[in-house]
Design a protein around this motif. Structure first.
Motif, PDB file in Angstrom:
ATOM      1  N   VAL A   1     -17.564 -15.554  34.487  1.00  0.00           N
ATOM      2  CA  VAL A   1     -18.418 -15.943  33.362  1.00  0.00           C
ATOM      3  C   VAL A   1     -17.578 -16.627  32.291  1.00  0.00           C
ATOM      4  O   VAL A   1     -17.956 -17.683  31.765  1.00  0.00           O
ATOM      5  N   TYR A   2     -16.418 -16.058  31.982  1.00  0.00           N
ATOM      6  CA  TYR A   2     -15.541 -16.649  30.969  1.00  0.00           C
ATOM      7  C   TYR A   2     -15.049 -18.031  31.404  1.00  0.00           C
ATOM      8  O   TYR A   2     -15.020 -18.973  30.611  1.00  0.00           O
ATOM      9  N   GLU A   3     -14.647 -18.143  32.657  1.00  0.00           N
ATOM     10  CA  GLU A   3     -14.149 -19.419  33.169  1.00  0.00           C
ATOM     11  C   GLU A   3     -15.253 -20.471  33.201  1.00  0.00           C
ATOM     12  O   GLU A   3     -15.018 -21.634  32.886  1.00  0.00           O
ATOM     13  N   ALA A   4     -16.458 -20.074  33.576  1.00  0.00           N
ATOM     14  CA  ALA A   4     -17.582 -21.027  33.583  1.00  0.00           C
ATOM     15  C   ALA A   4     -17.850 -21.527  32.168  1.00  0.00           C
ATOM     16  O   ALA A   4     -18.091 -22.720  31.955  1.00  0.00           O
ATOM     17  N   ALA A   5     -17.786 -20.641  31.190  1.00  0.00           N
ATOM     18  CA  ALA A   5     -17.998 -21.049  29.794  1.00  0.00           C
ATOM     19  C   ALA A   5     -16.948 -22.077  29.375  1.00  0.00           C
ATOM     20  O   ALA A   5     -17.267 -23.049  28.681  1.00  0.00           O
ATOM     21  N   ARG A   6     -15.721 -21.891  29.816  1.00  0.00           N
ATOM     22  CA  ARG A   6     -14.659 -22.851  29.497  1.00  0.00           C
ATOM     23  C   ARG A   6     -14.964 -24.230  30.053  1.00  0.00           C
ATOM     24  O   ARG A   6     -14.605 -25.253  29.457  1.00  0.00           O
ATOM     25  N   ALA A   7     -15.631 -24.293  31.212  1.00  0.00           N
ATOM     26  CA  ALA A   7     -15.963 -25.583  31.826  1.00  0.00           C
ATOM     27  C   ALA A   7     -16.964 -26.372  30.991  1.00  0.00           C
ATOM     28  O   ALA A   7     -17.035 -27.596  31.095  1.00  0.00           O
ATOM     29  N   PHE A   8     -17.748 -25.679  30.184  1.00  0.00           N
ATOM     30  CA  PHE A   8     -18.769 -26.352  29.371  1.00  0.00           C
ATOM     31  C   PHE A   8     -18.319 -26.581  27.930  1.00  0.00           C
ATOM     32  O   PHE A   8     -19.100 -27.054  27.105  1.00  0.00           O
ATOM     33  N   THR A   9     -17.048 -26.268  27.617  1.00  0.00           N
ATOM     34  CA  THR A   9     -16.573 -26.522  26.256  1.00  0.00           C
ATOM     35  C   THR A   9     -16.576 -28.020  25.992  1.00  0.00           C
ATOM     36  O   THR A   9     -16.398 -28.829  26.892  1.00  0.00           O
ATOM     37  N   GLY A  10     -16.821 -28.375  24.740  1.00  0.00           N
ATOM     38  CA  GLY A  10     -16.861 -29.781  24.350  1.00  0.00           C
ATOM     39  C   GLY A  10     -18.274 -30.325  24.281  1.00  0.00           C
ATOM     40  O   GLY A  10     -18.527 -31.352  23.670  1.00  0.00           O
ATOM     41  N   TRP A  11     -19.214 -29.635  24.919  1.00  0.00           N
ATOM     42  CA  TRP A  11     -20.613 -30.090  24.907  1.00  0.00           C
ATOM     43  C   TRP A  11     -21.355 -29.440  23.748  1.00  0.00           C
ATOM     44  O   TRP A  11     -21.222 -28.264  23.483  1.00  0.00           O
ATOM     45  N   THR A  12     -22.133 -30.229  23.064  1.00  0.00           N
ATOM     46  CA  THR A  12     -22.916 -29.752  21.927  1.00  0.00           C
ATOM     47  C   THR A  12     -24.156 -30.635  21.794  1.00  0.00           C
ATOM     48  O   THR A  12     -24.339 -31.572  22.563  1.00  0.00           O
TER      49      THR A  12
END
Length: 105
Positions: A25-36
């Motif tokens: 879950v933590y790693e998946a969240a990291r993959a979506f960083t930068g999107w807003t």
């Protein structure tokens, strides 16, 4: 420590995990960083602002470019914003297609 937890997930060592651990879950969240959402807010330390469109907006300086491991699958460093996110979606979708009771086969 998280590698040891992976040994408890059936199929993980073969890259075909049935299930997930907190680190996924933590790693998946990291993959979506930068999107807003483009809401006109300031980005970075300068006067740069996100567009005021209400649409998805990618801000490279907010993205985690380092390697990620999700459900036993490695995502290499510096893959680009959409590659990371799409890979996570592909991995999760592939796991949903796995039979729930593999012992029945």
């Amino acid at each position: 420590a998280s590698v040891d937890k992976w040994r408890d997930v059936p199929g993980a060592e073969q890259g075909k995990a049935i299930g997930y651990i907190d680190e996924d879950v933590y790693e998946a969240a990291r993959a979506f960083t930068g999107w807003t959402v483009g809401d006109g807010r300031g980005v970075g330390r300068g006067k740069e602002r996100a567009p005021s469109t209400g649409k998805f907006h990618y801000q490279d300086s907010w993205h985690d470019h380092y390697q990620k491991r999700i459900m036993g699958i490695e995502i290499g460093s510096n893959q680009g914003p959409t590659v990371d996110a799409l890979k996570v979606l592909d991995v999760v979708a592939a796991r949903l297609r796995l039979p729930r009771h593999t012992g029945d086969r």
